[in-house]
Design a protein around this motif. Structure first.
Motif, PDB file in Angstrom:
ATOM      1  N   UNK A 238      66.481   3.339 -60.996  1.00  0.00           N
ATOM      2  CA  UNK A 238      65.870   3.591 -62.301  1.00  0.00           C
ATOM      3  C   UNK A 238      64.694   2.643 -62.535  1.00  0.00           C
ATOM      4  N   UNK A 239      64.852   1.387 -62.127  1.00  0.00           N
ATOM      5  CA  UNK A 239      63.769   0.420 -62.290  1.00  0.00           C
ATOM      6  C   UNK A 239      62.568   0.788 -61.426  1.00  0.00           C
ATOM      7  N   UNK A 240      62.824   1.254 -60.214  1.00  0.00           N
ATOM      8  CA  UNK A 240      61.736   1.643 -59.311  1.00  0.00           C
ATOM      9  C   UNK A 240      60.955   2.812 -59.901  1.00  0.00           C
ATOM     10  N   UNK A 241      61.664   3.796 -60.448  1.00  0.00           N
ATOM     11  CA  UNK A 241      60.983   4.928 -61.080  1.00  0.00           C
ATOM     12  C   UNK A 241      60.151   4.464 -62.268  1.00  0.00           C
ATOM     13  N   UNK A 242      60.715   3.576 -63.057  1.00  0.00           N
ATOM     14  CA  UNK A 242      60.021   3.089 -64.234  1.00  0.00           C
ATOM     15  C   UNK A 242      58.753   2.325 -63.862  1.00  0.00           C
ATOM     16  N   UNK A 243      58.818   1.517 -62.807  1.00  0.00           N
ATOM     17  CA  UNK A 243      57.668   0.701 -62.399  1.00  0.00           C
ATOM     18  C   UNK A 243      56.460   1.543 -62.050  1.00  0.00           C
ATOM     19  N   UNK A 244      56.681   2.773 -61.603  1.00  0.00           N
ATOM     20  CA  UNK A 244      55.569   3.604 -61.170  1.00  0.00           C
ATOM     21  C   UNK A 244      54.680   4.052 -62.332  1.00  0.00           C
ATOM     22  N   UNK A 245      55.192   3.937 -63.550  1.00  0.00           N
ATOM     23  CA  UNK A 245      54.420   4.401 -64.710  1.00  0.00           C
ATOM     24  C   UNK A 245      53.093   3.666 -64.862  1.00  0.00           C
ATOM     25  N   UNK A 246      53.081   2.368 -64.552  1.00  0.00           N
ATOM     26  CA  UNK A 246      51.872   1.578 -64.796  1.00  0.00           C
ATOM     27  C   UNK A 246      51.101   1.259 -63.517  1.00  0.00           C
ATOM     28  N   UNK A 247      51.379   1.979 -62.449  1.00  0.00           N
ATOM     29  CA  UNK A 247      50.611   1.757 -61.228  1.00  0.00           C
ATOM     30  C   UNK A 247      49.128   2.003 -61.493  1.00  0.00           C
ATOM     31  N   UNK A 248      48.305   1.084 -61.034  1.00  0.00           N
ATOM     32  CA  UNK A 248      46.872   1.211 -61.225  1.00  0.00           C
ATOM     33  C   UNK A 248      46.366   0.636 -62.532  1.00  0.00           C
ATOM     34  N   UNK A 249      47.280   0.192 -63.411  1.00  0.00           N
ATOM     35  CA  UNK A 249      46.885  -0.300 -64.731  1.00  0.00           C
ATOM     36  C   UNK A 249      47.060  -1.800 -64.906  1.00  0.00           C
ATOM     37  N   UNK A 250      47.675  -2.471 -63.926  1.00  0.00           N
ATOM     38  CA  UNK A 250      48.087  -3.863 -64.125  1.00  0.00           C
ATOM     39  C   UNK A 250      47.160  -4.873 -63.453  1.00  0.00           C
ATOM     40  N   UNK A 251      45.929  -4.470 -63.197  1.00  0.00           N
ATOM     41  CA  UNK A 251      44.963  -5.392 -62.616  1.00  0.00           C
ATOM     42  C   UNK A 251      45.390  -5.883 -61.246  1.00  0.00           C
ATOM     43  N   UNK A 252      45.253  -7.181 -61.024  1.00  0.00           N
ATOM     44  CA  UNK A 252      45.625  -7.746 -59.723  1.00  0.00           C
ATOM     45  C   UNK A 252      47.119  -8.025 -59.622  1.00  0.00           C
ATOM     46  N   UNK A 253      47.850  -7.879 -60.722  1.00  0.00           N
ATOM     47  CA  UNK A 253      49.302  -8.027 -60.685  1.00  0.00           C
ATOM     48  C   UNK A 253      49.947  -6.694 -60.331  1.00  0.00           C
ATOM     49  N   UNK A 254      51.102  -6.723 -59.689  1.00  0.00           N
ATOM     50  CA  UNK A 254      51.792  -5.459 -59.377  1.00  0.00           C
ATOM     51  C   UNK A 254      52.478  -4.897 -60.604  1.00  0.00           C
ATOM     52  N   UNK A 255      52.743  -3.605 -60.577  1.00  0.00           N
ATOM     53  CA  UNK A 255      53.513  -2.970 -61.638  1.00  0.00           C
ATOM     54  C   UNK A 255      54.993  -3.150 -61.317  1.00  0.00           C
ATOM     55  N   UNK A 256      55.640  -4.004 -62.073  1.00  0.00           N
ATOM     56  CA  UNK A 256      57.043  -4.370 -61.835  1.00  0.00           C
ATOM     57  C   UNK A 256      57.870  -3.905 -63.029  1.00  0.00           C
ATOM     58  N   UNK A 257      59.103  -3.495 -62.764  1.00  0.00           N
ATOM     59  CA  UNK A 257      60.000  -3.100 -63.849  1.00  0.00           C
ATOM     60  C   UNK A 257      61.206  -4.015 -63.894  1.00  0.00           C
ATOM     61  N   UNK A 258      61.724  -4.216 -65.099  1.00  0.00           N
ATOM     62  CA  UNK A 258      62.945  -4.990 -65.318  1.00  0.00           C
ATOM     63  C   UNK A 258      63.869  -4.167 -66.212  1.00  0.00           C
ATOM     64  N   UNK A 259      65.083  -3.944 -65.746  1.00  0.00           N
ATOM     65  CA  UNK A 259      66.086  -3.205 -66.508  1.00  0.00           C
ATOM     66  C   UNK A 259      67.274  -4.133 -66.734  1.00  0.00           C
ATOM     67  N   UNK A 260      67.653  -4.327 -67.997  1.00  0.00           N
ATOM     68  CA  UNK A 260      68.776  -5.195 -68.342  1.00  0.00           C
ATOM     69  C   UNK A 260      70.001  -4.349 -68.643  1.00  0.00           C
ATOM     70  N   UNK A 261      71.100  -4.668 -67.978  1.00  0.00           N
ATOM     71  CA  UNK A 261      72.317  -3.861 -68.055  1.00  0.00           C
ATOM     72  C   UNK A 261      73.503  -4.782 -68.340  1.00  0.00           C
ATOM     73  N   UNK A 262      74.448  -4.296 -69.117  1.00  0.00           N
ATOM     74  CA  UNK A 262      75.658  -5.082 -69.365  1.00  0.00           C
ATOM     75  C   UNK A 262      76.867  -4.164 -69.487  1.00  0.00           C
ATOM     76  N   UNK A 263      78.057  -4.770 -69.349  1.00  0.00           N
ATOM     77  CA  UNK A 263      79.319  -4.051 -69.508  1.00  0.00           C
ATOM     78  C   UNK A 263      80.195  -4.877 -70.438  1.00  0.00           C
ATOM     79  N   UNK A 264      80.432  -4.367 -71.625  1.00  0.00           N
ATOM     80  CA  UNK A 264      81.264  -5.059 -72.606  1.00  0.00           C
ATOM     81  C   UNK A 264      82.685  -4.527 -72.619  1.00  0.00           C
ATOM     82  N   UNK A 265      83.078  -3.895 -71.511  1.00  0.00           N
ATOM     83  CA  UNK A 265      84.436  -3.377 -71.395  1.00  0.00           C
ATOM     84  C   UNK A 265      84.548  -1.885 -71.539  1.00  0.00           C
TER      85      UNK A 265
END
Length: 397
Positions: free
Chosen positions: A42-69
């Motif tokens: 899911x993070x890899x798919x999300x990262x592709x959204x900003x390809x070409x828009x982030x200048x010299x930095x790569x388009x990286x995604x971060x997904x935060x997930x938790x399990x509260x039971x």
């Protein structure tokens, strides 16, 4: 993952791509590795959204997930912002708020470990109380390169590295190639008719594929820093070289024209519209000053080039592009330009459209420069059906 095939998701917000709240049914019975792969995908798919828009930095995604039971669920997700700042991690952490404490972070590239305009992302994750970090690709930047992982582990955070590394590396290819080879990444795009031709001499632009394939072609443009063609293409076809998909017109890439002999005139469409988007003309030293000034007056940037055996020295040109912050180039030039990049071994990816119709039989058809012999140097990755046409992606072995 075919670059440019997620057209429907291109304009969605990150939160629209993920369900927020517990979803135990969708996670029931899944082992830890499968859960990691699910959220990293899911993070890899999300990262592709900003390809070409982030200048010299790569388009990286971060997904935060938790399990509260009650099952694993996403509490926040983010991508590197346009321009390259802020990074994905602090954006996601701000969205998650207190829910970040004890969560797992899925990040497509190792969190940075160095101080720049902002604190290191690794430290930001530590300060937020993240319990576990799963990453895909190690950042080859000498300022990072496992230092981010080391910072996290030193604070007792469990780190799992290399999850879906190959898949994530495809979306990060421009960044990784620039770091490894000090040049821009090259994607060669060609449309070939059913009888093996890419056009007819003197006929200008010839339709080879249908509307679905052409839409994908324009999405490719939006995902690259620059689009490159030779002077002959500008003279014969007079293209604008922009992205004309509704809603993505603002993501048209930088236009680069290889014109070592100064053949392109200011009246060409790509030159006339230079004020609407950055246009670079690559000129040889022998081009008259008057011609240079005319192109500059039209709004073009002149990039001098080294010559080798009467042709533009492409390796040096790609190094100059990388130094100028252009890390991904979509080559849409004609047969000679495509052949030149192939002969130099500079093509990292081939996007080959195969049209259903034939164009031979009238005029002088131009044979495709990409055949079985050239494709032997590439690995076939996937094929997508686009109406009556197909798109096949190949990557360098």
């Amino acid at each position: 993952m075919l670059g440019g095939c997620v057209l429907a998701a291109a304009c969605q917000t990150p939160s629209a791509l993920f369900p927020i709240g517990p979803s135990p049914a969708t996670n029931s019975g899944m082992d830890h590795n499968r859960i990691d792969q699910r959220y990293m995908a899911a993070a890899i798919r999300l990262a592709r959204r900003n390809e070409g828009l982030t200048g010299t930095n790569p388009s990286v995604a971060c997904v935060l997930v938790r399990d509260d039971g009650e099952g694993w669920y996403v509490v926040a997700s983010a991508i590197t912002a346009p321009g390259g700042r802020p990074h994905a991690e602090p954006i996601a952490l701000a969205e998650a708020g207190s829910l970040a404490k004890g969560a797992t972070a899925y990040v497509t590239l190792e969190p940075c470990a160095h101080h720049g305009r902002t604190p290191p992302c690794a430290q930001t994750l530590i300060d937020a109380g993240i319990a576990r970090v799963v990453t895909a690709v190690v950042d080859p930047d000498e300022r990072v390169n496992e230092k981010g992982h080391a910072m996290l582990r030193a604070e007792g955070i469990h780190v799992t590295a290399g999850c879906m590394a190959k898949e994530a590396a495809e979306g990060l290819a421009a960044y990784l190639i620039q770091k490894a080879k000090n040049r821009a990444q090259v994607t060669l795009k060609l449309a070939v008719s059913a009888d093996g031709f890419i056009g007819i001499e003197g006929k200008g632009q010839v339709a080879i594929t249908g509307p679905v394939a052409r839409a994908q072609s324009h999405l490719m443009r939006a995902r690259h820093h620059a689009i490159l063609v030779g002077a002959a293409t500008v003279i014969e076809d007079d293209p604008e070289l922009t992205c004309r998909l509704p809603g993505l017109q603002g993501r048209s890439p930088i236009r680069i024209v290889l014109d070592p002999n100064g053949r392109v005139q200011p009246g060409a469409a790509a030159i006339r519209t230079a004020g609407q988007g950055r246009t670079i003309i690559v000129l040889g030293e022998a081009v008259p000053q008057a011609h240079r000034l005319a192109l500059q007056a039209a709004g073009c940037t002149i990039m001098p080039c080294e010559m080798e055996k009467g042709r533009v020295a492409l390796p040096e040109l790609l190094e100059d592009m990388a130094a100028a912050g252009i890390h991904s180039v979509l080559v849409e030039g004609g047969a000679k330009t495509a052949a030149a990049f192939l002969q130099e071994g500079l093509v990292d990816q081939v996007m080959l459209f195969n049209g259903a119709g034939k164009i031979g039989g009238t005029g002088k058809p131009v044979t495709s420069p990409v055949g079985e012999r050239q494709l032997a140097a590439f690995e076939k990755r996937e094929t997508l059906t686009l109406g009556e046409d197909t798109l096949t992606r190949y990557t360098a072995r």
